[in-house]
Design an enzyme around this catalytic site. Structure first.
Site: not given
Length: 278
Positions: A85, A177, A181, A212
């Protein structure tokens, strides 16, 4: 092994090196996904291996890691699977130790662990916010913390996968998110300058609208894959999503000697999305 696109002297770009790919597993495609969709980690791990690297694939899912390594070996490359992990410091340390046991060295570190989470301040809990930061940002920090002491021995390259969402609105409400980033970007730059005179290069790829499995798992909102694909294609200036191999090829360049004088760079691979105002 057939190598496509060798270096300037006609040899594989990563020959004789070890590449550690965190988040390199290949999960099975579900019924609502396109059959050929692979993740960026899988594309990068197999690309590194095609260019001569002994590639250590780290994933918290042992079957996913094994699938990637199976493909690497099927094509004649050298691959090893390690289960860990990337947000757990002890497990990351053990993954690095396993890499050294298996290959004897460490030259390239590719950080691909990440996940999106839709929702803004009105929808997200504090725990969800922190969890998003952990998977996207803590994983990069821990990777650097555990690998840099070994990279310092003879130099090396770190390639982080960031996102165009770190610098632009991309059409999705996921500020946790985007913030994580953006932090990856500045961590990349900070490390690049700190270790520039010690032989370690650190760069990041700002991935755009890439096709993806993550897209269909985390951003579809239950809609059909064809509808999601069409929507994302329309958002791109090129009229199409990018391939995971577009990111993999950029990572290969940044990891190779061809990028020997490149560090601290945030390289958009997004079909021009980062320069469009809206």
């Amino acid at each position: 092994m057939t190598v496509h696109g060798t270096g300037p002297v006609g040899r594989p770009r990563l020959a004789g090196r070890t590449a550690l790919v965190l988040g390199g597993g290949h999960g099975p495609c579900g019924p609502d996904q396109s059959g050929g969709t692979v993740g960026i980690g899988f594309a990068t791990a197999t690309t590194f291996a095609r260019h001569g690297a002994a590639t250590v694939v780290v994933d918290r899912d042992p079957e996913a890691a094994a699938r990637t390594v199976e493909e690497i070996r099927r094509c004649g490359g050298t691959g090893h699977a390690v289960v860990a992990d990337a947000t757990d410091p002890d497990q990351v340390e053990e993954a690095v130790a396993a890499t050294l046991r298996l290959t004897g060295r460490l030259d390239v570190v590719h950080n691909n662990v990440g996940a999106t989470r839709l929702g803004g301040p009105e929808e997200l809990t504090l725990e969800q916010w922190r969890a998003t930061l952990a998977v996207n940002l803590d994983s990069v920090f821990l990777s650097a913390q555990k690998t840099i002491p070994h990279l310092l021995r003879h130099g090396g390259a770190i390639v982080n996968v960031s996102s165009t969402a770190s610098i632009r609105w991309t059409g999705y409400p996921y500020p946790a998110y985007a913030a994580a980033k953006a932090a990856v970007n500045q961590l990349t730059r900070s490390l690049a300058v700190q270790y520039a005179d010690r032989g370690i290069r650190v760069n990041a790829i700002l991935a755009g609208l890439i096709d993806t499995p993550l897209v269909y798992r985390q951003l579809s909102g239950g809609r059909a894959a064809a509808d999601v694909r069409a929507e994302r294609a329309a958002l791109s200036p090129t009229g199409a999503m990018g391939s995971p191999y577009d990111i993999a090829h950029a990572a290969l360049f940044l990891a190779s000697d061809e990028a020997a004088y490149i560090t601290g760079t945030l390289l958009p691979v997004d079909g021009g999305l980062h320069v469009r105002a809206a």
